[in-house]
Write a protein that holds these residues in place. Structure first.
Motif, PDB file in Angstrom:
ATOM      1  N   ALA A 210      -1.117  17.406   3.574  1.00 35.59           N
ATOM      2  CA  ALA A 210      -0.651  16.813   4.828  1.00 35.59           C
ATOM      3  C   ALA A 210       0.276  15.622   4.604  1.00 35.59           C
ATOM      4  CB  ALA A 210      -1.848  16.379   5.661  1.00 35.59           C
ATOM      5  N   ASN A 211       0.139  14.993   3.444  1.00 36.22           N
ATOM      6  CA  ASN A 211       0.888  13.743   3.247  1.00 36.22           C
ATOM      7  C   ASN A 211       2.392  13.900   3.403  1.00 36.22           C
ATOM      8  OD1 ASN A 211      -1.435  12.421   2.837  1.00 36.22           O
ATOM      9  ND2 ASN A 211      -1.380  12.595   0.606  1.00 36.22           N
ATOM     10  N   LEU A 214       3.355  13.774   6.971  1.00 43.33           N
ATOM     11  CA  LEU A 214       3.169  12.472   7.597  1.00 43.33           C
ATOM     12  C   LEU A 214       4.207  11.451   7.168  1.00 43.33           C
ATOM     13  CD1 LEU A 214      -0.684  12.130   7.530  1.00 43.33           C
ATOM     14  CD2 LEU A 214       0.798  12.765   9.418  1.00 43.33           C
ATOM     15  N   GLN A 217       7.004  11.135   9.571  1.00 42.65           N
ATOM     16  CA  GLN A 217       6.487  10.598  10.824  1.00 42.65           C
ATOM     17  C   GLN A 217       6.237   9.097  10.711  1.00 42.65           C
ATOM     18  OE1 GLN A 217       3.183  12.889  12.154  1.00 42.65           O
ATOM     19  NE2 GLN A 217       2.624  11.425  13.706  1.00 42.65           N
ATOM     20  N   ASN A 218       5.660   8.704   9.561  1.00 43.65           N
ATOM     21  CA  ASN A 218       5.352   7.288   9.377  1.00 43.65           C
ATOM     22  C   ASN A 218       6.590   6.429   9.367  1.00 43.65           C
ATOM     23  OD1 ASN A 218       2.677   7.701   9.334  1.00 43.65           O
ATOM     24  ND2 ASN A 218       2.470   7.725   7.100  1.00 43.65           N
ATOM     25  N   GLN A 222       7.084   3.414  11.853  1.00 38.89           N
ATOM     26  CA  GLN A 222       7.205   2.047  11.380  1.00 38.89           C
ATOM     27  C   GLN A 222       8.151   1.261  12.280  1.00 38.89           C
ATOM     28  OE1 GLN A 222       8.326   1.863   7.236  1.00 38.89           O
ATOM     29  NE2 GLN A 222       6.157   1.799   6.735  1.00 38.89           N
ATOM     30  N   LEU A 225       6.689   1.850  16.412  1.00 42.77           N
ATOM     31  CA  LEU A 225       5.400   1.204  16.712  1.00 42.77           C
ATOM     32  C   LEU A 225       5.362  -0.222  16.185  1.00 42.77           C
ATOM     33  CD1 LEU A 225       2.809   4.053  16.051  1.00 42.77           C
ATOM     34  CD2 LEU A 225       3.760   3.312  18.214  1.00 42.77           C
ATOM     35  N   LEU A 442      -1.556  11.144  17.717  1.00 47.31           N
ATOM     36  CA  LEU A 442      -0.109  11.005  17.818  1.00 47.31           C
ATOM     37  C   LEU A 442       0.535  12.232  17.193  1.00 47.31           C
ATOM     38  CD1 LEU A 442       0.318   7.255  16.844  1.00 47.31           C
ATOM     39  CD2 LEU A 442      -0.065   8.253  19.085  1.00 47.31           C
TER      40      LEU A 442
ATOM     41  N   LYS B  47      -1.550   0.795  11.340  1.00 48.69           N
ATOM     42  CA  LYS B  47      -1.086  -0.307  12.182  1.00 48.69           C
ATOM     43  C   LYS B  47      -2.223  -0.875  13.016  1.00 48.69           C
ATOM     44  CE  LYS B  47       1.706  -1.242  16.149  1.00 48.69           C
ATOM     45  NZ  LYS B  47       2.362  -2.489  15.768  1.00 48.69           N
ATOM     46  N   ILE B  63      -2.430  11.578  12.642  1.00 45.18           N
ATOM     47  CA  ILE B  63      -2.354  10.164  12.990  1.00 45.18           C
ATOM     48  C   ILE B  63      -3.120   9.990  14.296  1.00 45.18           C
ATOM     49  CG2 ILE B  63      -0.818   8.232  13.455  1.00 45.18           C
ATOM     50  CD1 ILE B  63       0.070   9.238  10.923  1.00 45.18           C
TER      51      ILE B  63
END
Lengths: 618, 78
Positions: A210-211, A214, A217-218, A222, A225, A442, B47, B63
């Motif tokens: 999955a990493n 993600l 997305q992260n 960043q 959000l 999310l 976060k 997430i």
């Protein structure tokens, strides 16, 4: 067993049921299978009702996404009840559980629960692993055969987005339904803990890492959000949303306006002069035509909200809003109903079902009518065009009319928050103290699916016209007759409408408006957009100007006071004038008292505010 | 032994979930398990929203955003 069920199965068991977790791309798969478009959105819990469509002789039913068979919110309970019903029903031929290839473990937790149920009810069951394009992009190929053996049910790997495997699945479905007794699950997980453990093992063995998914997305999160950058981005997006309603839609609106003008000119010049000609000119082109001008704005608004939903940003916006909204007694989940309330209150009130806490849900539903829905757009647009000059700043990026628009929307939102706060503090909401906590998944950022989005935009226009046009037509005709007779030559003052209008004038005099606006306001309690149509008909009869679509200019020449105009705007921000919304609130809350109480309460508040605005400004 | 909870997990740090607090309702703990808050899973804090707002965590390939109430009910080992 199979012999008893297979009797007449070709006729009875024609239903294919789609089940899956929220955001597993189930609705898009449904669209691809049936060709019938429905709302497809990238926000957990969007499908609140069952949608069905047909694929050849099969009926495909799309169920709302659920995380589990143990309900947590009302919309989940609805979905779970429906799943049990489908399992019991003889019409159900096959259950398709949609899994998300990039989140195999999570979707299997629910999938295995449903599989066990299917076995218990002797129903055919298959897994459809959706979004394998995501997996393939990262070089992961799913071992369909191995997974199918481990799961004890047929497995299809496909992508509803890129159409990989869709036609194979479509071809296989009729046979699966026909021989559904062959695909009753051969092994299932019995206990809750077993489901969770097995999901994890299977996902570790067959799923992708999955990493990688993600990471991208992260990176976006960043920024979006980020404590203050994210807030800034949120404000900018919302501001642009409301600006664009004005700027993007302007050329389209001009086109519609001149189109109606041309048509009116052509038609009325061919026909001989007389009552029928006047009727067409005033009631049809003046009344009905003047509201069609605003359809492009509704389409632009639907487009942008759809874009935000599809991309996955809405869930982030809900997260950003959670803390500020909880101050007013609302939840981050209230944000989505609030935002879609700007298109139309009715779907928004239904979308409030996704709010876990019954109390927050009720408060959200009761304040949604304060969001400036698309029906108010014609009223706002008309009055803004009358009173606010068309001025541009920053090289056309910001225009004054757009800013006033933004202020009106903000005013609706602020009023809603204040009302929520008041309701939250009063005993009215005290009976339910148990606070449901806030969990929100999310979704990954995705590019929107253009075709369903465009279809949705067209649908919004169609829906708006279909809903409003008959009412506006009828009101326009009635108003025209009342205004044209008994004697046309005597002018509007001496018509039936004039008498009625003068009778009710004292009610509206404190707001600085004359009887014509009073009649328009009363009529608009059916639906707000009727206001514009009514005024269009009234000014048409008066024949102040031959240019029919130029209602704004007519009002300008007529000399409505600035304060009264602003008061009218404020009135329309607050008042609940929509029969359909009242009916929806009544249905969702099960209470006549709440629904009509809101009409009275918001009506009184609107009147009071309009009175204050008029008196302060003049 | 008193455990830390997800609420104490600093941003960008990873921890292992130990389990859920015992005071939770069945519905709640079932749901949390289904969402992936099970013992042994590793959880990363992405976060912390300002003013004690929701925490955003990465867990089992998803997430999730959870508020303080939930975060305080998930025990972790840093």
């Amino acid at each position: 067993m199979s012999s008893t069920v297979s009797v007449n199965s070709s006729r009875a068991q024609q239903k294919v049921v789609l089940i899956g977790r929220p955001n597993s791309g189930k609705s898009l798969l449904f669209n691809q299978l049936t060709g019938l478009q429905q709302k497809v959105a990238n926000f957990p819990g969007v499908t609140v009702e069952l949608k069905s469509g047909s694929m050849k002789e099969l009926t495909i039913v799309d169920f709302p996404g659920t995380y589990s068979l143990h309900s947590f919110s009302q919309d989940e309970q609805v979905a779970i009840d429906a799943i049990y019903q489908a399992l019991d029903s003889d019409e159900t031929g096959l259950i398709v559980c949609v899994l998300d290839a990039s989140r195999l473990e999570r979707s299997l937790v629910f999938g295995l629960q449903v599989q066990a149920l299917a076995k218990k009810h002797n129903k055919g069951f298959v897994f459809a692993i959706n979004m394998i394009d995501d997996a393939l992009r990262f070089g992961h190929e799913i071992d369909v055969k191995g997974l199918s053996e481990e799961l004890g049910s047929p497995v299809f790997a496909l992508s509803a987005k890129t159409l990989i495997g869709i036609s194979e699945f479509q071809q296989a479905l009729p046979d699966l339904v026909k021989n559904n007794q062959d695909c009753i699950p051969s092994r299932v997980s019995e206990s809750h803990d077993d489901v969770i453990n097995r999901s994890r093992q299977l996902a570790n063995h067959f799923g992708m890492n999955a990493n990688v998914v993600l990471k991208q997305q992260n990176r976006i999160d960043q920024f979006l959000l980020h404590n203050w950058l994210g807030g800034l981005a949120f404000m900018t997006i919302m501001f642009l949303l409301f600006q664009s309603i004005f700027t993007w839609a302007a050329p389209l609106m001009d086109a519609v306006e001149s189109g109606i003008g041309l048509m009116a000119g052509a038609v009325t010049s061919i026909l001989p002069e007389g009552i029928f000609n006047d009727f067409l000119n005033d009631a049809i082109f003046g009344g009905v035509g003047s509201f069609l001008v605003f359809v492009p704005q509704i389409m632009v608004l639907t487009f942008i909200i759809g874009l935000l939903e599809d991309s996955g940003y809405l869930a982030r916006a809900a997260l950003i809003c959670h803390k500020p909204l909880s101050f007013f007694g609302l939840s981050g989940r209230s944000f989505i109903p609030y935002l879609s309330g700007h298109a139309c209150a009715i779907p928004a009130i239904m979308a409030a079902r996704t709010i876990e806490s019954p109390r927050k849900r009720l408060i959200t539903m009761m304040t949604i009518p304060l969001m400036s829905c698309s029906a108010r757009l014609p009223v706002y647009a008309l009055l803004i065009a009358v009173f606010i000059p068309h001025q541009q700043y920053l090289g056309g990026l910001v225009n004054l009319q757009g800013m006033v628009f933004f202020c009106l929307y903000m005013m609706g939102i602020v009023t809603a928050l204040i009302v929520s706060l008041v309701m939250n503090k009063t005993q009215f909401a005290q009976n339910d103290k148990s606070e449901m906590p806030f969990i929100l998944e999310l979704p990954s950022y995705r590019l929107p699916h253009w075709k369903p989005l465009m279809y949705r935009v067209l649908n919004s226009a169609k829906y708006f016209i279909k809903r409003a046009a008959p009412v506006i037509f009828m009101v326009a005709v009635v108003i025209w007759f009342l205004g044209y007779f008994p004697v046309h030559e005597g002018g509007l003052e001496n018509s039936y409408l004039g008498f009625i209008g003068h009778y009710i004038e004292p009610v509206f005099a404190p707001l600085g408006i004359d009887w014509r606006y009073g009649v328009a306001i009363l009529m608009s309690f059916l639906a707000r957009e009727v206001f514009v149509g009514t005024l269009g008909t009234l000014f048409g009869i008066q024949g102040a100007d031959e240019n029919i679509a130029g209602l704004a200019e007519n009002i300008q020449h007529d000399g409505l006071a600035f304060g009264a105009g602003m008061g009218l705007l404020v009135f329309y921000v607050i008042a609940l004038q929509c029969v359909a919304t009242v009916a929806t609130i009544r249905a969702e809350t099960g209470s006549h008292k709440i629904a009509w109480g809101l009409v009275a309460g918001y009506g009184a508040l609107a009147y009071l505010m309009a009175f204050l605005v008029y008196n302060v400004l003049s | 032994m008193l455990h830390d909870t997800v609420w104490e997990l600093p941003t960008k740090k990873v921890a292992e979930i130990v389990g859920l607090q015992s005071g939770l309702s069945d519905a709640m703990s079932n749901r949390l398990k289904e969402m992936g808050f099970c013992g042994g899973e590793s959880i990363r804090c992405i976060k912390q929203c300002p003013f004690n707002g929701p925490k955003v965590v990465e867990l089992g390939g998803a997430i999730l955003s959870i508020d303080k109430e939930i975060a305080q009910n998930i025990k972790i080992k840093m």
